[in-house]
Design a protein around this motif. Structure first.
Motif, PDB file in Angstrom:
ATOM      1  N   ASP A   1      10.061  -3.809   4.354  1.00 61.96           N
ATOM      2  CA  ASP A   1       9.199  -3.862   5.529  1.00 61.96           C
ATOM      3  C   ASP A   1       8.121  -2.784   5.471  1.00 61.96           C
ATOM      4  OD1 ASP A   1      10.683  -1.617   5.979  1.00 61.96           O
ATOM      5  OD2 ASP A   1      11.824  -2.446   7.636  1.00 61.96           O
ATOM      6  N   GLY A   2       7.439  -2.621   6.577  1.00 64.25           N
ATOM      7  CA  GLY A   2       6.326  -1.679   6.655  1.00 64.25           C
ATOM      8  C   GLY A   2       6.710  -0.226   6.449  1.00 64.25           C
TER       9      GLY A   2
ATOM     10  N   HIS B   1       3.115   3.236   2.683  1.00 63.82           N
ATOM     11  CA  HIS B   1       2.834   4.468   1.941  1.00 63.82           C
ATOM     12  C   HIS B   1       2.078   4.163   0.653  1.00 63.82           C
ATOM     13  CE1 HIS B   1       5.310   6.804   4.634  1.00 63.82           C
ATOM     14  NE2 HIS B   1       6.243   5.871   4.534  1.00 63.82           N
ATOM     15  N   SER B   2       1.201   5.048   0.263  1.00 62.56           N
ATOM     16  CA  SER B   2       0.414   4.849  -0.961  1.00 62.56           C
ATOM     17  C   SER B   2       1.307   4.883  -2.194  1.00 62.56           C
ATOM     18  CB  SER B   2      -0.680   5.907  -1.069  1.00 62.56           C
ATOM     19  OG  SER B   2      -0.101   7.205  -1.111  1.00 62.56           O
TER      20      SER B   2
ATOM     21  N   ILE C   1       1.359   2.535  -5.806  1.00 59.34           N
ATOM     22  CA  ILE C   1       1.363   3.164  -7.129  1.00 59.34           C
ATOM     23  C   ILE C   1       2.589   2.725  -7.910  1.00 59.34           C
ATOM     24  CG2 ILE C   1       1.564   5.376  -8.329  1.00 59.34           C
ATOM     25  CD1 ILE C   1      -0.081   6.572  -5.965  1.00 59.34           C
ATOM     26  N   SER C   2       3.737   2.707  -7.251  1.00 57.97           N
ATOM     27  CA  SER C   2       4.982   2.305  -7.899  1.00 57.97           C
ATOM     28  C   SER C   2       4.894   0.878  -8.416  1.00 57.97           C
ATOM     29  CB  SER C   2       6.144   2.442  -6.924  1.00 57.97           C
ATOM     30  OG  SER C   2       7.345   2.064  -7.523  1.00 57.97           O
ATOM     31  N   GLN C   3       4.262  -0.006  -7.670  1.00 56.97           N
ATOM     32  CA  GLN C   3       4.144  -1.398  -8.109  1.00 56.97           C
ATOM     33  C   GLN C   3       3.238  -1.526  -9.332  1.00 56.97           C
ATOM     34  OE1 GLN C   3       6.049  -4.060  -6.821  1.00 56.97           O
ATOM     35  NE2 GLN C   3       6.999  -2.180  -6.137  1.00 56.97           N
ATOM     36  N   ARG C   4       2.221  -0.685  -9.416  1.00 56.50           N
ATOM     37  CA  ARG C   4       1.350  -0.715 -10.593  1.00 56.50           C
ATOM     38  C   ARG C   4       2.052  -0.143 -11.818  1.00 56.50           C
ATOM     39  NH1 ARG C   4      -2.568   1.194  -7.007  1.00 56.50           N
ATOM     40  NH2 ARG C   4      -2.467   3.253  -7.941  1.00 56.50           N
TER      41      ARG C   4
END
Length: 136
Positions: A69-70, A75-76, A80-83
């Protein structure tokens, strides 16, 4: 690669292994756990949060509601973690192609697990010069 474990394919074994790996980590600081859409389940997300880990799991929104969820996605660090998450996929690609584990030569969980752990360690050694150069 921080940890490696071989499990039998049961459908939930990967999530159980991730929980065990998080339990083995040193306590005292918050950690994040990156994972693909297969880990986007209420049980896994709740397990990670109860262990003091923030689940940076890719949202699975096709045909159902995501367990992420949100609280996490705002959070930024989540973006970043997904990239950065693709790096682990590169690791498995190297293990299959260069290390020859696409088709194992061994039989049995013990032997295949040993080979998997050995190739994961070898990958870390291959990456080490690049990591040291970047840190300098």
């Amino acid at each position: 690669m921080v940890a490696a474990a071989l499990t039998k394919a049961t459908g939930i074994a990967e999530r159980e292994a991730a929980c065990a790996m998080v339990d083995d980590l040193a306590e005292g600081h918050r950690i994040t756990v990156g994972a693909d859409k297969a880990y986007d389940t209420r049980d896994f997300v709740a397990d990670m949060r109860s262990r003091g880990a923030t689940p940076h799991v890719a949202q699975n929104t096709t045909g159902r509601r995501s367990a992420i969820d949100g609280r996490t996605t705002r959070h930024s660090g989540y973006a970043i973690s997904q990239r950065v998450r693709k790096r682990i996929e590169e690791t498995f690609g190297w293990i299959k192609a260069a290390a020859g584990l696409r088709k194992t030569r061994h039989r049995g969980t013990g032997r295949v697990g040993w080979m998997f752990t050995l190739t994961a360690a070898a990958y870390n050694l291959v990456r080490l010069p690049k990591l040291l150069a970047a840190a300098a």
